[in-house]
Design a protein around this motif. Structure first.
Motif, PDB file in Angstrom:
ATOM      1  N   SER A  55      10.154 -37.358 159.942  1.00  0.00           N
ATOM      2  CA  SER A  55       9.009 -37.855 159.185  1.00  0.00           C
ATOM      3  C   SER A  55       7.895 -36.816 159.252  1.00  0.00           C
ATOM      4  O   SER A  55       7.825 -36.012 160.179  1.00  0.00           O
ATOM      5  N   ALA A  56       7.043 -36.846 158.247  1.00  0.00           N
ATOM      6  CA  ALA A  56       6.024 -35.811 158.057  1.00  0.00           C
ATOM      7  C   ALA A  56       5.077 -35.699 159.257  1.00  0.00           C
ATOM      8  O   ALA A  56       4.813 -36.678 159.947  1.00  0.00           O
TER       9      ALA A  56
ATOM     10  N   THR B 154      13.716 -36.441 151.962  1.00  0.00           N
ATOM     11  CA  THR B 154      12.545 -35.613 151.690  1.00  0.00           C
ATOM     12  C   THR B 154      11.297 -36.258 152.288  1.00  0.00           C
ATOM     13  O   THR B 154      11.212 -37.477 152.417  1.00  0.00           O
ATOM     14  N   VAL B 155      10.355 -35.401 152.673  1.00  0.00           N
ATOM     15  CA  VAL B 155       9.060 -35.855 153.177  1.00  0.00           C
ATOM     16  C   VAL B 155       7.960 -35.058 152.482  1.00  0.00           C
ATOM     17  O   VAL B 155       8.207 -33.976 151.963  1.00  0.00           O
ATOM     18  N   ASN B 156       6.776 -35.600 152.486  1.00  0.00           N
ATOM     19  CA  ASN B 156       5.623 -34.905 151.913  1.00  0.00           C
ATOM     20  C   ASN B 156       4.798 -34.329 153.049  1.00  0.00           C
ATOM     21  O   ASN B 156       4.475 -35.034 154.005  1.00  0.00           O
ATOM     22  N   LEU B 157       4.499 -33.046 152.954  1.00  0.00           N
ATOM     23  CA  LEU B 157       3.736 -32.362 153.992  1.00  0.00           C
ATOM     24  C   LEU B 157       2.252 -32.402 153.652  1.00  0.00           C
ATOM     25  O   LEU B 157       1.867 -32.115 152.522  1.00  0.00           O
ATOM     26  N   PRO B 158       1.418 -32.746 154.626  1.00  0.00           N
ATOM     27  CA  PRO B 158      -0.017 -32.854 154.351  1.00  0.00           C
ATOM     28  C   PRO B 158      -0.642 -31.500 154.050  1.00  0.00           C
ATOM     29  O   PRO B 158      -0.200 -30.474 154.551  1.00  0.00           O
TER      30      PRO B 158
ATOM     31  N   SER C 218       3.737 -30.824 164.512  1.00  0.00           N
ATOM     32  CA  SER C 218       5.150 -31.186 164.636  1.00  0.00           C
ATOM     33  C   SER C 218       5.456 -32.394 163.767  1.00  0.00           C
ATOM     34  O   SER C 218       4.589 -33.235 163.526  1.00  0.00           O
ATOM     35  N   PHE C 219       6.711 -32.477 163.300  1.00  0.00           N
ATOM     36  CA  PHE C 219       7.122 -33.664 162.565  1.00  0.00           C
ATOM     37  C   PHE C 219       6.904 -34.878 163.455  1.00  0.00           C
ATOM     38  O   PHE C 219       7.228 -34.851 164.653  1.00  0.00           O
TER      39      PHE C 219
ATOM     40  N   THR D 299       8.701 -24.525 161.616  1.00  0.00           N
ATOM     41  CA  THR D 299       8.365 -23.983 162.928  1.00  0.00           C
ATOM     42  C   THR D 299       9.145 -24.723 164.013  1.00  0.00           C
ATOM     43  O   THR D 299       9.694 -25.792 163.785  1.00  0.00           O
ATOM     44  N   GLY D 300       9.171 -24.135 165.204  1.00  0.00           N
ATOM     45  CA  GLY D 300       9.842 -24.755 166.343  1.00  0.00           C
ATOM     46  C   GLY D 300      11.198 -24.141 166.616  1.00  0.00           C
ATOM     47  O   GLY D 300      11.621 -23.182 165.962  1.00  0.00           O
TER      48      GLY D 300
END
Length: 154
Positions: free
Chosen positions: A51-52, A141-145, A59-60, A97-98
Motif C-alpha cells: 500500500s502507498a 497498483t497504488v497511487n504515490l503521494p 516506505s510503503f 527504494t529499499g
C-alpha cells in the motif's frame, strides 16, 4: 488376504489415515499417522500486498510478503534459498527504494523497507516480483503521494 492401497496425499502437514473394510462391523483399525512435506517450489503468491506510503519518499505503508508454494499450493517451508527481486512494473516517473532482493526463509519472503520517491504524484504505480525459474507476479497498483507543493502527474 492382503489389501494393497494406492494412497496419494497432496496436503503437506500431519494427517491420520484409518483403513477399514466394508462388511466388517469392528475391524481392527490402527491409525497411520503421516507427515508429508511440501514438494519443490513451483510458484510464488503475493500473500500481503503493498500500500502507498503516507508521504513522498517514505516506505510503503504495507510491505509485500511473497509465499513460495509447491504444485499443490502447500507452502514450501523447506525453501531457504529462492531469491526474489522486486522492481518497478509500471512506466511512471518514480524510484523504488529499499532492499529489493531477499532470500526465502521457510518459504516466505518478507520485504520490510521498500519505498518510493517521485517528483510529482503518481497514479498506478506497480511492483513486479521475480525469481529464477518461477513466473513473475505483480502487485495491485497504488497511487504515490506528491511531494509538498508539487502538482500531480498521471
Amino acid at each position: 488376504g492382503v489389501a494393497q492401497v494406492d494412497l496419494k496425499l497432496n496436503k503437506a502437514g500431519a494427517q491420520a489415515v484409518v483403513f477399514s473394510q466394508a462388511g466388517v462391523a469392528t475391524p481392527a483399525a490402527t491409525a497411520l499417522n503421516i507427515a508429508p512435506v511440501a514438494g519443490s517450489t513451483a510458484t510464488m503468491k503475493l500473500t500481503t500486498g503493498v500500500s502507498a506510503p503516507q508521504a513522498n519518499g517514505g516506505s510503503f505503508a504495507q510491505q509485500p510478503v511473497i509465499t513460495l508454494l509447491d504444485q499443490f499450493g502447500n507452502v514450501n517451508i523447506g525453501d531457504n534459498s529462492t531469491i526474489v527481486t522486486v522492481s518497478k512494473k509500471d512506466a511512471g516517473s518514480w524510484t523504488l527504494t529499499g532492499n529489493t532482493t531477499l532470500t526465502a526463509v521457510a518459504g516466505v519472503i518478507s520485504f520490510t523497507d521498500l519505498g518510493a520517491t517521485n517528483a510529482a504524484g503518481i497514479t498506478g504505480a506497480q511492483l513486479a516480483f521475480d525469481a529464477t525459474g518461477l513466473a513473475e507476479i505483480t502487485s495491485a497498483t497504488v497511487n504515490l503521494p506528491q511531494p509538498q507543493g508539487a502538482q500531480s502527474i498521471t
